[in-house]
Design an enzyme around this catalytic site. Structure first.
Site, short mmCIF file in Angstrom:
data_model
loop_
_atom_site.label_atom_id
_atom_site.label_comp_id
_atom_site.label_asym_id
_atom_site.label_seq_id
_atom_site.Cartn_x
_atom_site.Cartn_y
_atom_site.Cartn_z
N CYS A 183 31.24 17.79 -45.78
CA CYS A 183 30.27 18.78 -45.31
C CYS A 183 29.52 19.44 -46.47
O CYS A 183 28.78 20.41 -46.27
CB CYS A 183 30.95 19.85 -44.45
SG CYS A 183 32.26 20.74 -45.30
N GLU A 235 38.35 20.99 -51.62
CA GLU A 235 37.43 21.64 -52.56
C GLU A 235 38.00 21.75 -53.96
O GLU A 235 37.28 22.09 -54.90
CB GLU A 235 37.09 23.05 -52.07
CG GLU A 235 36.42 23.10 -50.72
CD GLU A 235 36.28 24.52 -50.21
OE1 GLU A 235 35.18 25.08 -50.33
OE2 GLU A 235 37.26 25.07 -49.69
N HIS A 248 14.02 31.47 -46.81
CA HIS A 248 13.60 31.46 -45.40
C HIS A 248 12.25 30.78 -45.22
O HIS A 248 12.00 30.13 -44.21
CB HIS A 248 13.55 32.90 -44.86
CG HIS A 248 14.81 33.30 -44.17
ND1 HIS A 248 15.27 34.59 -44.14
CD2 HIS A 248 15.72 32.58 -43.47
CE1 HIS A 248 16.41 34.64 -43.46
NE2 HIS A 248 16.69 33.44 -43.05
N ASP A 279 31.92 22.93 -54.15
CA ASP A 279 33.00 23.50 -54.95
C ASP A 279 33.81 22.42 -55.66
O ASP A 279 34.25 22.62 -56.80
CB ASP A 279 33.93 24.36 -54.08
CG ASP A 279 33.46 25.82 -54.02
OD1 ASP A 279 32.73 26.24 -54.93
OD2 ASP A 279 33.82 26.52 -53.07
#
Length: 576
Positions: free
Chosen positions: A504, A433, A191, A457
């Site tokens: 993506c 994937e 974060h 993946d």
């Protein structure tokens, strides 16, 4: 003073030259035994909790003013963790044993929770352990009545050097005086790294040992484009980096001009430049950076940030909000991808030897069809408010697609019967994937409307390398010729069947991969919002013919190292 060079991870781009502020926490000694009563220790714990909540509320308010609601919402999550009843109950159970201090009981339970999170494979979830440590540390200091170092009033030209910076640390930083930060630990998905990118504050993380090398007031150069740190640089280095900094700032201003421009190559080929998001609050970053759509909306966080399965209505509202905000631009929403390294506290998943090869994603949803049906109905209803596309994860067999499509048609029929509006031509696509799909892409492409390559993946499964295993993580590389061949086969298979294909995975946002992917014929790139301007710029600077020739060269390479050398050579020529 001795010059020192340190290498880290570039977490938020930029170049800064300033003076070191070595951020070290006030010392806290925790004694296990207590001479107070159990009730007194419980009261100290609650007092510390209340004080921590007040501080987090104040930090949240400041974040709201400086960074906006989406980053302020992080502290809502922190307050929720702070008030977790199970955690408080377990700390109180320890105190009930008697002769234990509130500090010791609190530290014990926080460490146990953090250990559990740290052992998860998913980097996003692993980084949440840092959030819990942040809350736990603040709570501990408040129980012990020890002052917390204030980062909101540091001198001008400061560069913070620390073991780690928590989100609440980052939120307090005075941007008038702090130029950058450097930490020993952390990754790009922490974060504090995410907030640094929002603040446009250069940051390098994961440097390992900088706190033992740096001294207060030393001159430091932070190159957060490459992850390079120089302590006590020479005059020549200072001049070089001042020039580099000036060039970066000029380029940054120029990139802002690309916000509303399409990504069209020098020879007129247009590709989509989209963004990946995890929740509606990420949409602001997409629009601010000129994203032309959403190539991946990870819906699992809607499931994970809950104590039960989200209802159809809750899902509908979350999908509708994003679809409306994108105003007709594509919004590709992935169905629930739980399993592997992502679990739900309210859903019992089996303990598996190889969870990444186990009961996960579409496999779970096809076994528990009520989950998929609820999500399909929410997605269909939301499709009346924008351009929504549905994407299935972890496909490896054509029968999985057919079963899912049958469920989708059933949901359409039910909504139609009730007179509920939806996009009757909604597109159904799949993630590429697995090698099973990549190398038989043209057959799978006949069953769907689009493909999206998930390189994280696909790399892992093609190379048989667990990307979370430190012993072999150096073998995990998407530039490996076998992975590139899997990507190329996927693109060719999609186009042979007449469907579009995007990417993506992290590779789509890798600046040095743009020409390769464009040359292979990728139709759209989807990435973190901050990467959009640079990928657009890359597309504007290349043409399809030279990119194709580059692909031919690369696909003749035998090793990852040879591929990387060709990539460096291509981009060095491009810059001339």
């Amino acid at each position: 003073m001795e010059r020192k060079f340190i290498k880290g991870i570039d977490a938020s781009p930029g170049i800064a030259i300033g003076k070191v502020f070595l951020y070290q926490e006030s010392e806290l000694t925790i004694i296990q035994e207590s001479n107070r009563t159990v009730e007194e220790e419980k009261q100290r714990l609650i007092h510390g909790q209340e004080k921590t909540k007040e501080q987090l509320e104040a930090i949240k308010e400041k974040t709201l003013l400086t960074l906006g609601k989406d980053k302020a919402d992080i502290f809502d999550g922190h307050i929720t963790l702070l008030e977790d009843e199970d955690l408080l109950e377990e700390i109180n159970d320890l105190l009930e044993e008697g002769n234990i201090s509130a500090e010791f009981a609190l530290k014990t339970q926080i460490e146990e929770y953090c250990k559990m999170l740290s052992n998860l494979e998913d980097p996003y979830l692993r980084e949440r352990a840092a959030d819990l440590q942040d809350i736990g540390k603040r709570w501990l200091y408040n129980v012990a009545n020890v002052t917390i170092v204030d980062l909101s009033s540091l001198p001008a030209n400061t560069i913070i050097v620390a073991k780690d910076l928590t989100p609440s640390d980052t939120a307090q930083v005075d941007l008038q005086n702090v130029l950058a930060f450097v930490t020993e630990i952390g990754g790009k998905t922490a974060h504090s790294s995410i907030m640094a990118r929002s603040l446009e504050l250069p940051a390098v993380v994961g440097t390992g040992n900088i706190c033992s090398l740096a001294k207060n007031e030393e001159i430091i150069i932070v190159d957060a484009l490459t992850g390079d740190i120089i302590l006590n640089p020479s005059q020549e280095e200072l001049e070089i980096y001042k020039s580099k900094q000036e060039h970066f700032l000029q380029e940054k201003e120029m990139l802002k001009e690309l916000k509303n421009k399409a990504a069209i190559s020098k020879d007129g080929v247009e590709v989509g430049v989209w963004c990946n998001i995890g929740s509606p609050k990420d949409v602001k970053g997409v629009l601010n950076n000129g994203g032309q759509g959403i190539g991946l909306y990870r819906t699992e966080f809607l499931f994970m940030n809950n104590d039960r399965f989200p209802t159809e209505e809750e899902q509908f509202e979350a999908y509708k909000e994003v679809a409306m905000a994108l105003e007709g631009k594509p919004v590709t929403i992935r169905t629930m991808d739980i399993g592997g390294d992502k679990s739900l506290p309210y859903m019992e998943l089996p303990k598996e030897e190889n969870p990444f090869l186990g009961w996960r994603a579409i496999r779970v949803c096809l076994d528990r069809t009520e989950i998929l049906e609820t999500q399909f109905k929410a997605l269909l209803r939301a499709s009346a408010f924008g351009y929504i596309k549905i994407m299935l994860p972890m496909i490896m067999d054509i029968t999985e697609i057919r079963r899912a499509r049958k469920l989708l048609e059933k949901c359409k029929a039910e909504l139609k019967e009730k007179g509920i509006a939806f996009d009757e031509n909604i597109q159904l696509g799949i993630m590429v994937e697995t090698p099973a799909v990549a190398f038989r892409a043209k057959y799978f492409a006949k069953e769907v409307d689009f493909f999206s390559i998930g390189t994280n993946d696909l790399t892992q499964y093609t190379l048989a390398v667990d990307r979370g295993n430190e012993n072999i993580s150096h073998l995990y590389n998407t530039y490996n010729p076998a992975v590139l061949q899997a990507i190329q086969a996927s693109i060719e298979g999609a186009h042979e069947a007449g469907i579009s294909i995007s990417m993506c995975g992290e590779f789509a946002g890798d600046e040095k991969a743009t020409a390769l992917l464009f040359g292979m014929g990728l139709d759209a790139f989807s990435m973190s919002a901050i990467s959009v301007p640079r990928i657009k710029q890359n597309i504007l600077n290349i043409d399809r013919a030279s990119a194709k020739a580059f692909v031919d060269e690369v696909m003749n390479c035998a090793t990852t190292e040879e591929v990387l050398a060709k990539v460096e050579e291509f981009y060095s020529k491009l810059k001339k």
